[in-house]
Design a protein around this motif. Structure first.
Motif, mmCIF file in Angstrom:
data_model
loop_
_atom_site.group_PDB
_atom_site.id
_atom_site.type_symbol
_atom_site.label_atom_id
_atom_site.label_comp_id
_atom_site.label_asym_id
_atom_site.label_seq_id
_atom_site.Cartn_x
_atom_site.Cartn_y
_atom_site.Cartn_z
ATOM 1 N N ASN A 192 5.602 -12.050 -12.320
ATOM 2 C CA ASN A 192 4.908 -11.121 -13.212
ATOM 3 C C ASN A 192 3.453 -10.954 -12.780
ATOM 4 O OD1 ASN A 192 4.890 -9.298 -15.361
ATOM 5 N ND2 ASN A 192 4.038 -10.813 -16.771
ATOM 6 N N SER A 193 3.259 -10.783 -11.476
ATOM 7 C CA SER A 193 1.941 -10.567 -10.896
ATOM 8 C C SER A 193 2.103 -9.668 -9.673
ATOM 9 C CB SER A 193 1.301 -11.901 -10.494
ATOM 10 O OG SER A 193 2.119 -12.571 -9.544
ATOM 11 N N TYR A 194 0.990 -9.103 -9.221
ATOM 12 C CA TYR A 194 1.092 -8.262 -8.037
ATOM 13 C C TYR A 194 1.214 -9.125 -6.772
ATOM 14 C CZ TYR A 194 -3.912 -9.033 -6.905
ATOM 15 O OH TYR A 194 -5.124 -9.592 -6.581
ATOM 16 N N ILE A 195 1.790 -8.545 -5.731
ATOM 17 C CA ILE A 195 1.805 -9.172 -4.413
ATOM 18 C C ILE A 195 1.153 -8.197 -3.437
ATOM 19 C CG2 ILE A 195 3.849 -10.561 -4.887
ATOM 20 C CD1 ILE A 195 5.455 -8.598 -3.154
ATOM 21 N N ALA A 196 0.594 -8.730 -2.376
ATOM 22 C CA ALA A 196 -0.136 -7.881 -1.434
ATOM 23 C C ALA A 196 0.046 -8.379 -0.016
ATOM 24 C CB ALA A 196 -1.620 -7.840 -1.795
ATOM 25 N N MET A 197 0.040 -7.436 0.916
ATOM 26 C CA MET A 197 0.024 -7.732 2.336
ATOM 27 C C MET A 197 -1.080 -6.905 2.971
ATOM 28 S SD MET A 197 3.012 -7.254 5.217
ATOM 29 C CE MET A 197 2.665 -7.505 6.965
ATOM 30 N N GLY A 198 -1.981 -7.571 3.693
ATOM 31 C CA GLY A 198 -3.104 -6.883 4.306
ATOM 32 C C GLY A 198 -3.126 -7.058 5.809
ATOM 33 N N PHE A 199 -3.802 -6.137 6.467
ATOM 34 C CA PHE A 199 -3.995 -6.173 7.915
ATOM 35 C C PHE A 199 -5.497 -6.241 8.165
ATOM 36 C CE2 PHE A 199 0.049 -4.284 7.076
ATOM 37 C CZ PHE A 199 0.884 -4.674 8.123
ATOM 38 N N SER A 200 -5.931 -7.299 8.843
ATOM 39 C CA SER A 200 -7.356 -7.573 8.991
ATOM 40 C C SER A 200 -7.757 -7.582 10.469
ATOM 41 C CB SER A 200 -7.702 -8.928 8.362
ATOM 42 O OG SER A 200 -9.034 -9.294 8.654
ATOM 43 N N PRO A 201 -8.929 -7.051 10.794
ATOM 44 C CA PRO A 201 -9.376 -7.104 12.189
ATOM 45 C C PRO A 201 -9.829 -8.485 12.624
ATOM 46 C CG PRO A 201 -11.033 -6.053 10.813
ATOM 47 C CD PRO A 201 -9.825 -6.266 9.941
ATOM 48 N N ASN A 202 -10.154 -9.369 11.668
ATOM 49 C CA ASN A 202 -10.703 -10.674 12.041
ATOM 50 C C ASN A 202 -10.143 -11.841 11.220
ATOM 51 O OD1 ASN A 202 -11.968 -10.317 9.544
ATOM 52 N ND2 ASN A 202 -13.838 -9.537 10.489
ATOM 53 N N GLY A 203 -9.185 -11.598 10.369
ATOM 54 C CA GLY A 203 -8.614 -12.670 9.556
ATOM 55 C C GLY A 203 -9.249 -12.798 8.194
ATOM 56 N N ALA A 204 -10.366 -12.119 7.972
ATOM 57 C CA ALA A 204 -11.035 -12.168 6.671
ATOM 58 C C ALA A 204 -10.510 -11.058 5.771
ATOM 59 C CB ALA A 204 -12.543 -12.030 6.848
ATOM 60 N N MET A 205 -10.610 -11.261 4.456
ATOM 61 C CA MET A 205 -10.167 -10.232 3.520
ATOM 62 C C MET A 205 -11.123 -9.043 3.536
ATOM 63 S SD MET A 205 -8.458 -12.177 0.269
ATOM 64 C CE MET A 205 -7.312 -10.829 0.037
ATOM 65 N N VAL A 206 -12.425 -9.327 3.614
ATOM 66 C CA VAL A 206 -13.406 -8.249 3.646
ATOM 67 C C VAL A 206 -13.245 -7.460 4.948
ATOM 68 C CG1 VAL A 206 -15.853 -7.689 3.698
ATOM 69 C CG2 VAL A 206 -15.027 -9.500 2.199
ATOM 70 N N GLY A 207 -13.107 -6.156 4.815
ATOM 71 C CA GLY A 207 -12.919 -5.296 5.973
ATOM 72 C C GLY A 207 -11.469 -4.984 6.281
ATOM 73 N N SER A 208 -10.552 -5.555 5.518
ATOM 74 C CA SER A 208 -9.132 -5.329 5.761
ATOM 75 C C SER A 208 -8.596 -4.234 4.846
ATOM 76 C CB SER A 208 -8.343 -6.624 5.542
ATOM 77 O OG SER A 208 -8.423 -7.044 4.197
ATOM 78 N N SER A 209 -7.413 -3.713 5.217
ATOM 79 C CA SER A 209 -6.686 -2.750 4.391
ATOM 80 C C SER A 209 -5.387 -3.405 3.949
ATOM 81 C CB SER A 209 -6.401 -1.471 5.168
ATOM 82 O OG SER A 209 -7.602 -0.852 5.578
ATOM 83 N N ALA A 210 -5.017 -3.218 2.682
ATOM 84 C CA ALA A 210 -3.859 -3.930 2.140
ATOM 85 C C ALA A 210 -3.002 -2.985 1.315
ATOM 86 C CB ALA A 210 -4.314 -5.114 1.278
ATOM 87 N N ILE A 211 -1.720 -3.257 1.304
ATOM 88 C CA ILE A 211 -0.797 -2.566 0.419
ATOM 89 C C ILE A 211 -0.432 -3.524 -0.707
ATOM 90 C CG2 ILE A 211 1.160 -3.166 1.914
ATOM 91 C CD1 ILE A 211 2.474 -0.540 0.920
ATOM 92 N N VAL A 212 -0.573 -3.075 -1.935
ATOM 93 C CA VAL A 212 -0.410 -3.913 -3.121
ATOM 94 C C VAL A 212 0.680 -3.302 -4.003
ATOM 95 C CG1 VAL A 212 -1.537 -4.914 -5.141
ATOM 96 C CG2 VAL A 212 -2.839 -4.557 -3.029
ATOM 97 N N GLY A 213 1.625 -4.127 -4.430
ATOM 98 C CA GLY A 213 2.696 -3.656 -5.295
ATOM 99 C C GLY A 213 2.868 -4.549 -6.504
ATOM 100 N N TRP A 214 3.305 -3.965 -7.602
ATOM 101 C CA TRP A 214 3.480 -4.746 -8.827
ATOM 102 C C TRP A 214 4.599 -4.151 -9.670
ATOM 103 C CZ3 TRP A 214 -0.481 -1.570 -7.566
ATOM 104 C CH2 TRP A 214 -0.729 -0.479 -8.378
ATOM 105 N N VAL A 215 5.323 -5.022 -10.359
ATOM 106 C CA VAL A 215 6.384 -4.636 -11.287
ATOM 107 C C VAL A 215 6.216 -5.482 -12.543
ATOM 108 C CG1 VAL A 215 8.859 -4.459 -11.696
ATOM 109 C CG2 VAL A 215 7.951 -4.056 -9.397
ATOM 110 N N PRO A 216 5.581 -4.978 -13.579
ATOM 111 C CA PRO A 216 5.403 -5.769 -14.799
ATOM 112 C C PRO A 216 6.743 -6.130 -15.419
ATOM 113 C CG PRO A 216 3.974 -3.845 -14.799
ATOM 114 C CD PRO A 216 4.935 -3.670 -13.674
ATOM 115 N N SER A 217 6.768 -7.236 -16.145
ATOM 116 C CA SER A 217 7.977 -7.638 -16.846
ATOM 117 C C SER A 217 8.291 -6.655 -17.957
ATOM 118 C CB SER A 217 7.819 -9.044 -17.429
ATOM 119 O OG SER A 217 6.824 -9.044 -18.444
ATOM 120 N N SER A 218 9.507 -6.721 -18.465
ATOM 121 C CA SER A 218 9.926 -5.780 -19.516
ATOM 122 C C SER A 218 9.121 -5.937 -20.789
ATOM 123 C CB SER A 218 11.411 -5.991 -19.827
ATOM 124 O OG SER A 218 11.654 -7.346 -20.223
ATOM 125 N N SER A 219 8.433 -7.087 -20.949
ATOM 126 C CA SER A 219 7.623 -7.306 -22.147
ATOM 127 C C SER A 219 6.255 -6.637 -22.058
ATOM 128 C CB SER A 219 7.424 -8.811 -22.375
ATOM 129 O OG SER A 219 6.747 -9.395 -21.273
#
Length: 496
Positions: A192-219
């Protein structure tokens, strides 16, 4: 009931029907869903060719039946995504505007009209979909993808598979579909949380582009699911920008689905070779991006790996908890504050003392040496903390790093120059003064430039730049006042 090319509500056409209770009038209309705001949901518009006199709405035995016929050349002319929604209780479109109130709940599914098979379903948006199961199942590279032919938009039969993050049970499937198209599917437990996969030029989160997906629970009544690209421009929420980034997705290839308590994030990239530094993240439980800003909450855990696509191997895998992230942010700000205070404030103050307080000899000299020594000590610690920070982040800051080392070398030369300071009556004193003064000026100019550049690299926003700029303006104003006073005193001496 709507028909969508991507699975998202925006851009779809829908048939909407209603039957009010206690004999009140009902109706049925086509709507074009042009956007998220009420003014973009337009009645009597859309791409559906409804056969004349074929549509009606009725209620029997407590159930509502909506009937209509569409005119198409073939079944393939119909979009493969179907949307279904229920409106809020007691609120219906009415004359003259027939404005449609926002749905209470909705679902999207993909359907194969020829075989009658249905893919997946859940409350979704932007080409996403999901289905739920009460029986939790794990995933492994030995498992086949569930309902792959009905769910995913691209061929999943020849995907390579690799466990990329054991701590969070992330599994990556991928293949090179053609010379410039790569297919990816990320599998992770549905917490019940988002997941993400990013592509980074140097391994750091800053400066990377990521695809984020989420499916909330039925509640989750107010949150809907979705999938977006984000550009991670900095560490603050305002610098994590939705619908931005360097990833080029193949049209209609993105998908988020939940099956048997696992999320599957699928997409295709248009690229000759994806970046090898991959980042994975899990969001906080129950907190999802939402309209209108789609702001992304800070992850609760993340991992970074260097991946070899040819051999399907990863290395240097490292998970970072929120406490680790906070420690890096703290180290970065400590590095900045030490260098600002040392090189950017105290060294300038020491130079002002040396130039304008020589009438208080020898007190000015001891004060000058004390202030410069303290500035050197703080700046030295700041440079060391910067090297430690660079080692942790593996960031590409070569210019900032080189300037910092040059400033440190110049400062060391200045400190050693104190030991080699000739006496006032010595002939070499004027050459020593020339060297000492000009080296100090170069150090100050480089320090100021590198401080502003470092604030820019740190993505700390304009507050730091404005704050240091104000301090710098005060110091320069003080120096200007003393300089004007010095010139005035020199003119008076010339007149005498």
């Amino acid at each position: 009931m709507g028909f969508s090319a991507t699975g998202g509500m925006a851009g779809s056409s829908a048939m909407v029907g209603w039957v009010a209770a206690r004999g009140s009038s009902g109706g049925i209309k086509q709507y074009y869903l042009g956007g998220l705001t009420p003014d973009k949901v337009v009645p009597d518009k859309g791409n559906l060719q409804v056969i004349v006199n074929s549509s009606f709405i009725t209620m029997e035995s407590g159930r509502v039946y909506m009937v209509f016929q569409l005119a198409t050349t073939t079944s393939s002319a119909l979009p493969s995504w179907l949307l279904f929604a229920t409106g809020p209780t007691g609120l219906f479109p009415s004359a003259p505007g027939y404005q449609l109130v926002k749905h209470l709940d909705k679902v999207s599914i993909r359907i194969d009209y020829t075989s009658g098979s249905i893919g997946n379903s859940q409350s979704q948006a932007n080409g996403s979909s999901s289905s739920s199961s009460s029986t939790p199942q794990s995933d492994s590279c030995g498992n086949k993808l569930m309902n792959s032919n009905a769910v995913f938009t691209f061929d999943t039969s020849n995907l390579n598979c690799f466990p990329v993050w054991n701590a969070q049970d992330f599994i990556l499937r991928y293949s090179q579909s053609s010379s410039n198209i790569w297919s990816f599917i990320v599998s992770a437990p549905d917490k019940n949380s988002y997941i993400a996969m990013g592509f980074s030029p140097n391994g750091a989160m800053v400066g990377s582009s990521a695809i984020v997906g989420w499916v909330p629970s039925s509640s989750s009544i107010t949150a809907t699911g979705g999938l977006k690209q984000y550009y991670l421009g900095g560490t603050t929420p305002s610098q994590v920008v939705p619908d931005s980034g360097n990833l080029q997705f193949v049209a209609n290839s993105t998908l988020i689905t939940s099956q048997s308590s696992r999320l599957f994030l699928a997409f295709q990239l248009q690229t000759a070779q994806p970046l090898s530094r991959l980042i994975f993240a899990v969001g906080p439980t129950g907190v999802f991006p939402s309209v209108p800003s789609f702001a992304l909450a800070q992850h609760q855990d993340k991992a970074s790996i260097t991946f070899n696509y040819a051999s399907a191997t990863g290395s240097s895998s490292s998970a970072s908890s929120s406490s680790s992230v906070n420690s890096i942010v703290s180290l970065k700000r400590t590095h900045g504050l030490l260098n600002i205070l040392g090189w950017g404030i105290l060294i300038i103050m020491g130079a002002i003392i040396a130039r304008h307080f020589k009438q208080w000899d020898p007190l000015w000299f001891y004060f000058h040496v004390s202030v410069q020594s303290l500035g050197f000590l703080l700046g030295f610690i700041g440079v060391i903390s910067g090297l430690i920070l660079n080692d942790r982040l593996h960031a590409n800051v070569q210019i900032h790093k080189a300037l910092g080392i040059i400033i440190l070398v110049l400062a060391c030369l200045q400190m050693m120059a104190i030991l080699a300071r000739p006496k006032k009556e010595s002939k070499a004193r004027k050459y020593w003064n020339l060297y000492h003064h000009n080296t100090g000026r170069i150090l100050i100019i480089l320090a100021i430039a590198n401080i502003f550049y470092g604030i820019h690299l740190g993505h700390e926003g304009s507050a730091w730049k404005i704050g240091y700029g104000i301090v710098l303006a005060i110091l320069f104003f003080i120096a200007f006042i003393f300089e004007m006073r010095k010139w005035s005193d020199d003119e008076d001496d010339d007149d005498d």
